[in-house]
Design an enzyme around this catalytic site. Structure first.
Site, PDB file in Angstrom:
ATOM      1  CG  HIS A 134     -14.950-123.451 -77.118  1.00 23.95           C
ATOM      2  ND1 HIS A 134     -15.551-122.232 -76.958  1.00 23.95           N
ATOM      3  CD2 HIS A 134     -14.188-123.352 -78.243  1.00 23.95           C
ATOM      4  CE1 HIS A 134     -15.193-121.429 -77.944  1.00 23.95           C
ATOM      5  NE2 HIS A 134     -14.369-122.085 -78.732  1.00 23.95           N
ATOM      6  CG  HIS A 158     -11.507-120.853 -84.255  1.00 23.20           C
ATOM      7  ND1 HIS A 158     -11.558-119.547 -83.826  1.00 23.20           N
ATOM      8  CD2 HIS A 158     -11.913-121.601 -83.207  1.00 23.20           C
ATOM      9  CE1 HIS A 158     -11.983-119.513 -82.575  1.00 23.20           C
ATOM     10  NE2 HIS A 158     -12.208-120.745 -82.175  1.00 23.20           N
ATOM     11  NE  ARG A 233      -1.344-108.097 -81.417  1.00 16.33           N
ATOM     12  CZ  ARG A 233      -2.328-108.991 -81.498  1.00 16.33           C
ATOM     13  NH1 ARG A 233      -3.217-108.926 -82.483  1.00 16.33           N
ATOM     14  NH2 ARG A 233      -2.441-109.956 -80.607  1.00 16.33           N
ATOM     15  CB  CYS A 280       3.544-105.359 -80.288  1.00 14.99           C
ATOM     16  SG  CYS A 280       2.562-106.844 -80.042  1.00 14.99           S
ATOM     17  CE1 TYR A 418      -0.381-108.789 -76.148  1.00 16.93           C
ATOM     18  CE2 TYR A 418      -2.656-108.348 -75.566  1.00 16.93           C
ATOM     19  CZ  TYR A 418      -1.680-108.541 -76.521  1.00 16.93           C
ATOM     20  OH  TYR A 418      -2.007-108.495 -77.855  1.00 16.93           O
TER      21      TYR A 418
END
Length: 577
Positions: A134, A158, A233, A280, A418
């Site tokens: 996971h 998911h 965002r 962004c 990022y």
């Protein structure tokens, strides 16, 4: 369990197929749909099956490391297995090739020692082998012995076919009808049920968490972007914060932990107002997706906006509470933590360099107003960080804590997201620790008019082109070049720093290094003779003479960030609209 829509034609057939290495595949056909779960005749074969899953799903799982919206499309080599139904309410059939369990039985399997079972839409899964794979680590154990729905509601990524397909490989049974109905009732709470109302013009990239941008055609209608259409965002549900009980904690100063109320923030420190553009990191990611698929929300050109922000200077606040020379000997960063949290209680976080936070020219503020009004809920009410010239991800909303530290934020979004990488770096070779966190953004521009694919009337003799340009780090945009022939010839656009219809809104030239706001630009370009199609291109140049790269491929990266190649729009020249 697939929802049974045609009961009369419903047919169950089961049989076992023997493969090499004594591995047995139990196969069930449900109304012509194939479902398989690998079983082994011994522990060695079980391990081989587990290793096969590791190889099979490695790339799909790697996509999740990129955070919300990051899923790599993946097709199974051996055919697509049956998956949990995502189309609506599930009906648990009375007859099933799988065992039927109660919630009480499922709840007994909540550890690696006793097995890790979970339920999803009335089906039961043994995910013991999957825990080590996971991407979110052992957070998956929070759902052990119970339902996945409350946790997947926080991370809508998911609920993608690829992820549900992976889950279906671990299916071992179904819930009995009574247990399923009981669980449905318990799962009715949604952490996103109290989200603020949004403007209908916004183009939605994801609903949970909410991420959206305005149509490019209206983005540059105003120099100051209206709050309602300013891009949204969010990484997590929007928290509901009571301004009367709100307190901002500050750590890492000589006097220990301090806390100030919203009223103290407003009354104790001078209000400082700046006009600043936020962008962004994934703005224009869609351009990178055209070259090669990347992980993340498919932002167009409008994940950017310009607003006036008012609040207390961060510098003033830190100095008031005891920041001094002794702190600078070891502190290097200022960390921010939001009040938006995931299901485990982990908050969104980020940090910026200390020198940016403390600089008189840095203009970092703890903002409580946007465009002259209280911050909207989507933009961080009641207080947020505005670090102008810095990527939007570091401008933490719903600010709950500030930490002066010798270390960067340990947040996932600072350490494992990022960041930019070479075009040759893939999910097998990426090392997030090897790259610095994005802070200042590169020079950027984009065309907002005309739109891709529209027709330009040749009788007009010219085409009007409009757009925006901005550069990070306070570097002023000094020129925008525009071409209508793919970059063979160029025209210089007219720049403006205010709304044309309101001449008094034009801003004076910013001090060097403090050009926080974008420039809007436009120009009329004569149509080339006999042209039937135009490839309109723009590129900006900033005060350090940085210029946008001419193509996407050399700057492509697996996260699709820092997308600032020449923006290209193709239009037709025709009097047929």
């Amino acid at each position: 369990m697939q929802h049974i829509r045609h009961c009369q034609s419903f047919l169950i057939r089961s049989k076992s197929l023997k493969f090499s290495n004594s591995v047995v595949a139990s196969v069930s056909v449900w109304d012509g749909r194939l479902s398989h779960r690998w079983q082994s005749s011994g522990s060695h074969q079980r391990q081989e099956s587990h290793n096969e899953r590791i190889s099979k799903y490695r790339f799909a799982l790697a996509g999740l490391l990129a955070g919300a919206g990051a899923v790599l499309a993946y097709n199974l080599r051996d055919g697509k297995p049956e998956r949990a139904d995502t189309s609506g309410q599930l009906t648990v059939p009375e007859t099933s090739s799988f065992p039927v369990y109660s919630l009480e039985e499922v709840s007994k399997h909540r550890s690696l020692d006793h097995g890790v079972w979970v339920t999803y839409k009335g089906e039961v899964f043994d995910i013991t082998d999957f825990v080590a794979l996971h991407p979110g680590g052992d957070k998956i154990l929070l759902a052990a012995g119970g339902a996945l729905e409350p946790y997947w509601a926080l991370y809508a990524v998911h609920q993608q076919d690829q992820i549900v397909n992976i889950l279906s490989e671990y299916k071992i049974g179904v819930l009995n009808t009574e247990s399923y109905r009981e669980q449905e009732k318990a799962n009715s709470s949604d952490p996103y049920c109290a989200e603020p109302t949004r403007h209908p013009a916004l183009q939605i990239n994801s609903l949970k968490p909410f991420n959206a941008e305005p149509p490019a055609s209206i983005l540059t209608d105003n120099y100051i972007t209206p709050s309602a259409i300013f891009f949204k965002r969010n990484h997590l549900p929007v928290p509901k914060v009571d301004p009367e009980t709100y307190k901002l904690e500050i750590e890492g100063l000589p006097g220990g932990v301090v806390a100030l109320t919203l009223n103290e923030l407003k009354s104790r420190f001078p209000k400082h107002t700046i006009t600043a553009t936020l962008q962004c990191a994934g703005n224009r990611r869609s351009d990178m997706n055209k070259v090669k698929h990347v992980k993340g929300l498919n932002w167009g050109v409008a994940a950017i906006g310009n607003a006036t922000w008012s609040g207390a200077r961060l510098r003033d606040v830190l100095l008031y509470y005891g920041f001094g020379p002794e702190v600078t000997t070891k502190a290097r960063h200022v960390q921010f933590e939001g009040l938006d949290r995931d299901v485990t209680g982990v908050a969104y976080g980020a940090s910026i360099p200390l020198n940016k936070a403390l600089s008189e020219e840095g203009d970092v503020i703890i903002a409580y107003e946007m465009n002259g009004e209280d911050l909207p809920a989507d933009h961080g009410y009641p207080a947020r960080v505005i670090a102008p010239g810095i990527v939007g991800a570091r401008n933490v909303k719903w600010l709950g804590k500030i930490v002066v530290s010798d270390e960067e934020s340990e947040s996932h979004w600072q350490q494992n997201d990022y960041k930019g990488f070479s075009p040759s770096t893939d999910w097998d070779t990426v090392d997030f620790k090897s790259a610095p966190a994005i802070q200042e953004l590169p020079v950027q521009s984009a065309i907002t008019h005309p739109a891709e694919g529209v027709s330009v009337d040749p009788s007009a003799g010219e085409v009007t082109v409009k757009g925006y340009a901005w550069s990070g780090g306070g570097r002023e945009v000094v020129r925008v070049d525009v071409s209508v022939d793919g970059g063979n010839t160029w025209h210089v656009a007219k720049l403006r720093s205010g709304d044309e219809e309101q001449k008094d809104t034009a801003l004076p030239p910013p001090p060097p290094g403090r050009a926080w706001a974008w420039k809007l630009w436009e120009l009329d370009i004569p149509l080339p003779d006999k042209a039937t199609e135009l490839e309109i291109v723009c590129k900006a140049v900033d005060s350090s003479y940085n210029v946008q790269p001419d193509s996407v491929a050399p700057i492509w990266n697996l996260r699709g960030v820092l997308s600032n190649a020449w923006h290209r729009v193709k239009v037709k020249v025709s009097d047929k609209h």
